[in-house]
Design an enzyme around this catalytic site. Structure first.
Site, PDB file in Angstrom:
ATOM      1  N   TYR A 305       0.795  -1.215   0.000  1.00  0.00           N
ATOM      2  CA  TYR A 305       0.000   0.000   0.000  1.00  0.00           C
ATOM      3  C   TYR A 305       0.832   1.272   0.000  1.00  0.00           C
ATOM      4  O   TYR A 305       0.364   2.317  -0.431  1.00  0.00           O
ATOM      5  CB  TYR A 305      -0.945  -0.002   1.216  1.00  0.00           C
ATOM      6  CG  TYR A 305      -2.028  -1.037   1.104  1.00  0.00           C
ATOM      7  CD1 TYR A 305      -3.234  -0.740   0.487  1.00  0.00           C
ATOM      8  CD2 TYR A 305      -1.830  -2.332   1.574  1.00  0.00           C
ATOM      9  CE1 TYR A 305      -4.229  -1.698   0.350  1.00  0.00           C
ATOM     10  CE2 TYR A 305      -2.813  -3.298   1.448  1.00  0.00           C
ATOM     11  CZ  TYR A 305      -4.004  -2.975   0.831  1.00  0.00           C
ATOM     12  OH  TYR A 305      -4.980  -3.932   0.682  1.00  0.00           O
ATOM     13  N   THR A 354      -1.543  -9.738  -4.580  1.00  0.00           N
ATOM     14  CA  THR A 354      -2.834 -10.159  -4.050  1.00  0.00           C
ATOM     15  C   THR A 354      -3.605  -9.034  -3.364  1.00  0.00           C
ATOM     16  O   THR A 354      -4.803  -9.190  -3.101  1.00  0.00           O
ATOM     17  CB  THR A 354      -2.651 -11.344  -3.083  1.00  0.00           C
ATOM     18  OG1 THR A 354      -1.527 -11.104  -2.218  1.00  0.00           O
ATOM     19  CG2 THR A 354      -2.389 -12.622  -3.862  1.00  0.00           C
ATOM     20  N   GLU A 355      -2.934  -7.925  -3.062  1.00  0.00           N
ATOM     21  CA  GLU A 355      -3.615  -6.711  -2.611  1.00  0.00           C
ATOM     22  C   GLU A 355      -2.789  -5.498  -2.991  1.00  0.00           C
ATOM     23  O   GLU A 355      -1.566  -5.494  -2.831  1.00  0.00           O
ATOM     24  CB  GLU A 355      -3.833  -6.701  -1.090  1.00  0.00           C
ATOM     25  CG  GLU A 355      -4.954  -7.577  -0.591  1.00  0.00           C
ATOM     26  CD  GLU A 355      -5.200  -7.410   0.906  1.00  0.00           C
ATOM     27  OE1 GLU A 355      -4.879  -6.332   1.461  1.00  0.00           O
ATOM     28  OE2 GLU A 355      -5.721  -8.360   1.518  1.00  0.00           O
ATOM     29  N   ASN A 356      -3.498  -4.484  -3.464  1.00  0.00           N
ATOM     30  CA  ASN A 356      -2.908  -3.177  -3.732  1.00  0.00           C
ATOM     31  C   ASN A 356      -4.066  -2.218  -3.888  1.00  0.00           C
ATOM     32  O   ASN A 356      -5.028  -2.524  -4.595  1.00  0.00           O
ATOM     33  CB  ASN A 356      -2.062  -3.209  -5.012  1.00  0.00           C
ATOM     34  CG  ASN A 356      -1.445  -1.858  -5.342  1.00  0.00           C
ATOM     35  OD1 ASN A 356      -1.821  -1.210  -6.325  1.00  0.00           O
ATOM     36  ND2 ASN A 356      -0.490  -1.414  -4.550  1.00  0.00           N
TER      37      ASN A 356
END
Length: 440
Positions: A305, A354-356
């Site tokens: 992030y 897998t997340e951003n």
């Protein structure tokens, strides 16, 4: 045109389009097929059971949310009611242009009491994964996304010697029913956060409110202790988490199904400031053991992030006057390139992003964030790094743990009263990129 009016029209011209929940059932998803494409690049968005399903009453965090005092700004309650509306959400995912949905299966629903597995809940998740396949959406399954059953927390969570056995038993049971439908899987979501928080010496678990909340949760469940992901002693819990990952990996790989299994890690771009800074030490202590674990798995999941700035005496925080997100992170989308390169080099394994994403009310900043982040992914691929996905957090504006409903990470807004889904411009923007792939 304001976001509240977007759902009144539909423009499906590839790059831009908007459609409300009421129109979803009348549209044919672009990727509709009997089975999602296997082993291709995954363009997707993410959810997590407790954050979107609603009324996860057997989970440890449900207890935390409902005792007094509590660190949670809101109760999760119905959240997005995804438990009952998953068909609409999966159809929307496909319609937007994505070929992947990352989701979690809730241990607390599947095993509400120790050793008592719910066939009805396994049926439910089987229907969810079958619906993904029907719409050409590859299901990327996380076996544990922070929450555990309240009975598990009441006996000490992952601080107990047999916790790895209990988690691997759940993984084996879930895989026996669901494995044939899974495209890729992670054992844990961001287990290294315990090490990252411990490094900063700012653990929420030691605050007066957290201690009172833990005591209230133990009393509410009639137990002597109540240990969750947030409250576990990282020194005690770490070997059990590592063992649980290893054992669950073996249980999942035993099948049915033949798909990659790894672990997702929260990784920031660690930047040193000034001479003799501690950035490399921070990197080692925050990620080292889990990157080693990932190197023995099929892939490493990167969840990024922002960046961390570290000086001679530790964490420096964001520079004064810099743009911050709703979570207090620095707006720094270019961090993703550095974390992909770091994780790939440290593990020698394929990387799945897998997340951003970004917590913001300003969707134009989300679009700009996405463009910069994807440009970094392209650079990594062009340099020969094996990157296999870009999965955005998140599909829906949802329940963001102790922060409640204030942070807005979703590509899709959710009316908290009617549950109507309204895609934001960023949803169509990223969906268009997903449809067309990265320009070469």
């Amino acid at each position: 045109m304001s976001d509240r009016h977007i759902s009144r029209r539909s423009v499906l011209a590839g790059a831009i389009g908007v459609a409300g929940l009421s129109t979803i059932s009348r549209l044919t998803p672009t990727f509709a097929t009997d089975r999602a494409p296997s082993r291709g690049f995954l363009w997707g968005c993410a959810t997590a059971g407790h954050q979107v399903e609603g009324n996860n009453i057997n989970a440890d965090f449900w207890v935390y949310e409902n005792v007094k005092p509590t660190l949670f700004a809101d109760r999760s309650g119905d959240t997005c009611d995804h438990y009952h509306r998953y068909e609409e959400d999966i159809a929307l995912t496909a319609m937007l242009g994505f070929n992947c949905l990352r989701l979690s299966i809730e241990w607390s629903r599947i095993e509400p009491e120790a050793g008592n597995f719910s066939e009805a809940e396994l049926d439910h998740y089987e229907r969810v994964l079958e619906t993904c396949r029907k719409h050409g959406v590859a299901p990327f399954v996380t076996y544990n996304h922070f929450t555990t059953p309240r009975w598990f927390a009441s006996r000490g969570g992952f601080t107990t010697p047999d916790s790895a056995d209990l988690f691997s038993r759940f993984a084996e049971k879930a895989t026996s029913r669901l494995g044939h439908l899974i495209e890729a899987a992670a054992t844990f979501n961001e287990p290294n956060l315990l090490q990252s928080v411990f490094w900063r010496k700012k653990s929420l678990a030691g605050s007066p409110t957290a201690l009172q909340m833990g005591a209230a949760a133990a009393m509410a469940t009639g137990s002597k202790q109540f240990t969750t992901f947030y409250s576990g002693d990282p020194v005690i819990a770490l070997p059990h988490y590592l063992s649980a990952h290893e054992m669950a990996y073996a249980a999942i790989k035993a099948g049915p199904g033949d798909f990659p299994v790894g672990v997702t890690l929260a990784i920031s771009d660690e930047q040193g400031v000034g001479p003799n800074n501690l950035a490399r030490l921070r990197q080692k202590e925050s990620y080292g053991v889990w990157l080693s674990a990932a190197s023995k798995s099929d892939f490493v999941g990167v969840q990024t992030y922002s960046r961390n700035r570290t000086g001679l005496h530790g964490d420096l925080g964001p520079e004064p006057g810099i743009e911050l997100t709703q979570m207090g992170y620095e707006y720094y989308p270019q961090a993703l390139g550095a974390t992909i390169r770091y994780a790939a080099a440290a593990t020698g394994k394929p990387v799945y992003v897998t997340e951003n994403g970004i917590g913001t009310e300003d969707d134009s900043r989300r679009i700009a964030f996405i463009d910069t982040a994807i440009a970094e992914v392209k650079k990594c691929i062009d340099d020969g790094i094996d990157v296999r996905s870009y999965i955005h957090w998140s599909l829906l504006d949802n329940f963001e743990w102790i922060y409640g409903y204030r942070p807005k990470f979703g590509l899709v807004a959710v009316n908290r009263t009617t549950f109507e889904r309204t895609p934001k411009p960023s949803a169509w923007h990223l969906g268009a990129i997903a449809r067309n792939g990265m320009a070469r």
